[in-house]
Design a protein around this motif. Structure first.
Motif, short mmCIF file in Angstrom:
data_model
loop_
_atom_site.label_atom_id
_atom_site.label_comp_id
_atom_site.label_asym_id
_atom_site.label_seq_id
_atom_site.Cartn_x
_atom_site.Cartn_y
_atom_site.Cartn_z
N PRO A 1 0.83 -1.20 0.00
CA PRO A 1 0.00 0.00 0.00
C PRO A 1 0.87 1.27 0.00
CG PRO A 1 -0.83 -1.59 1.58
CD PRO A 1 0.48 -2.12 1.09
N ILE A 2 0.55 2.18 -0.91
CA ILE A 2 1.30 3.43 -1.00
C ILE A 2 0.31 4.59 -1.02
CG2 ILE A 2 3.49 2.76 -2.11
CD1 ILE A 2 2.09 3.02 -4.79
N GLY A 3 0.78 5.77 -0.69
CA GLY A 3 -0.12 6.91 -0.71
C GLY A 3 0.58 8.18 -0.29
N TYR A 4 -0.21 9.25 -0.19
CA TYR A 4 0.36 10.55 0.20
C TYR A 4 -0.66 11.35 1.00
CZ TYR A 4 -2.42 12.32 -3.74
OH TYR A 4 -3.46 12.62 -4.60
N PHE A 5 -0.15 12.39 1.69
CA PHE A 5 -1.03 13.32 2.39
C PHE A 5 -1.14 14.59 1.54
CE2 PHE A 5 1.08 11.01 5.95
CZ PHE A 5 -0.05 10.33 6.38
N GLU A 6 -2.28 15.28 1.70
CA GLU A 6 -2.45 16.50 0.90
C GLU A 6 -1.88 17.75 1.56
OE1 GLU A 6 -5.34 17.01 -2.54
OE2 GLU A 6 -6.51 16.63 -0.73
N THR A 7 -1.43 17.60 2.81
CA THR A 7 -0.78 18.72 3.48
C THR A 7 0.58 18.25 4.00
OG1 THR A 7 -1.89 18.06 5.50
CG2 THR A 7 -2.90 19.86 4.28
N ASP A 8 1.48 19.21 4.31
CA ASP A 8 2.76 18.84 4.90
C ASP A 8 2.51 18.21 6.27
OD1 ASP A 8 3.77 20.11 2.74
OD2 ASP A 8 4.99 21.56 3.83
N VAL A 9 3.36 17.25 6.65
CA VAL A 9 3.20 16.58 7.95
C VAL A 9 4.55 16.59 8.68
CG1 VAL A 9 2.81 14.34 9.06
CG2 VAL A 9 1.33 15.05 7.19
N GLN A 10 4.52 16.96 9.96
CA GLN A 10 5.73 16.87 10.79
C GLN A 10 5.73 15.51 11.48
OE1 GLN A 10 8.20 19.26 11.68
NE2 GLN A 10 7.41 20.47 9.98
#
Ligand SMILES: C[S@@+](CC[C@H](N)C(=O)[O-])C[C@H]1O[C@@H](n2cnc3c(N)ncnc32)[C@H](O)[C@@H]1O
Length: 339
Positions: A117-126
């Motif tokens: 499973p792969i993916g991304y977030f739509e905002t920057d994440v710390q």
């Protein structure tokens, strides 16, 4: 030595097994071109075409950051940069739309294809991380949450964790009503000291957490393990060093039902990927010695273990079902590592 009946069903099954390994390899190679890259809409379209080509189901590649912010560890524990002689905490910034792994191997179909499973977030994440040189020991990332979910859920009574990291698993356990107390065995004194100074004071629980400074391999003995209701072993970084460590543990021939190993199913794929071509070589009447000689040096010991194991069996495999029971049998794969 294991034997096969030559028949059409097994001819097809062997072919399917080997083809599924080739497909999985091609799929992973294609996906890796995008991993840790910022996924522009054009790249996202290309990537989705690859997933479709390999029939990998995905609702969306976008992950909601709520999965992180709703997690008690992510919510409660904050880390700033701090270092010691061997390890340091850091806060890394994951840029929006960076493609990353969201879990380890997910089996697909009955042969050896699997996807990640792969993916991304739509905002920057710390994201807080524990580093040792270039080794990322631990962060409360989605791939860690997902891959540890079973271990967190199964924890009850007195629990033992092998490997402290940032204390993600101990904290997740301690917040559960079914957990009385937690013990951890950790090898690196710096990991323990940083944890005691910066993480433990943020834990919102008064339950007992004991940390033992020691080597998990030495503490992995029946007498010690039987002091706990549930044990989770997690002192490796990935499947690569995981295979070496799991092998050392299996060689001790301790088989206790209340002990689980982080990403064991993913680690065992390396064993399956040795077993399938080995059995195919035997099925096709090829020489085992030639097979072992053809294996890269770093996997040769595994190939020899596979051979030692199958020499102890005297059954005759006649059907695809029997073949797949060997390939996917956790007991078989653990037994191979124990040789
Ligand atoms: C992946 S991290 C563990 C993450 C932990 N489960 C958590 O929830 O944060 C692995 C940890 O194992 C430790 N470690 C490595 N080899 C070890 C060994 N032989 N015995 C005990 N701990 C070890 C490392 O120092 C590191 O802290």
């Amino acid at each position: 030595m294991i034997k096969f009946e030559k028949n059409n069903e097994l001819n097809i099954a062997m072919k399917n097994l080997i083809n599924s390994m080739v497909d999985a390899n091609d799929y992973i190679t294609a996906i890796l071109n995008y991993n840790e890259d910022i996924l522009t809409p054009k790249k996202e379209k290309e990537l989705k075409e690859i997933l479709k080509k390999y029939n990998v189901n995905f609702d969306s590649l976008k992950y909601d950051t709520k999965i992180l912010t709703d997690n008690p560890y992510f919510r409660d524990i904050k880390l700033n940069y701090v270092d010691s002689d061997t390890v340091n905490y850091d806060n890394i910034n994951i840029k929006k739309r960076t493609l990353m792994s969201m879990n380890f191997h997910e089996p697909m179909g009955k042969y050896l294809f699997h996807h990640h499973p792969i993916g991304y977030f739509e905002t920057d994440v710390q994201m807080p991380v524990l580093m040792q040189g270039s080794t990322v020991w631990m962060s409360p990332a989605i791939s860690e949450m997902e891959s540890m979910k079973d271990g967190i859920n199964k924890g009850h009574g007195k629990c033992l964790a092998m490997g402290l990291g940032i204390g993600f698993l101990p904290y997740s356990w301690l917040l559960k009503d079914e957990i009385k107390e937690v013990t951890v065995v950790e090898f690196n004194k710096d990991v323990i000291d940083l944890f005691e100074n910066y993480i433990r004071p943020q834990f919102k629980t008064d339950k007992k957490l004991e940390i033992i400074h020691g080597d998990a391999i030495e503490y992995y003995n029946e007498e010690f393990l039987n002091k706990f209701d549930y044990v989770y072993v997690d002192f490796w970084e990935s499947t690569d060093d995981g295979l070496k460590s799991l092998t050392k543990l299996m060689e001790k021939n301790i088989n206790l039902p209340h002990v689980d190993y982080w990403i064991e199913n993913s680690i065992l794929y390396d064993v399956k990927y040795m077993v399938a071509p080995y059995l195919n070589a035997i099925y096709s009447g090829k020489s085992v010695t030639d097979f072992i000689s053809s294996i890269d040096i770093d996997l040769k010991e595994l190939a020899k273990k596979v051979n030692r194991y199958f020499k102890t069996r005297n059954d005759v495999i006649k059907t695809e079902d029997e073949l797949l029971k060997i390939i996917h049998g956790k007991d078989v794969l653990r037994n191979i590592l124990a040789q």
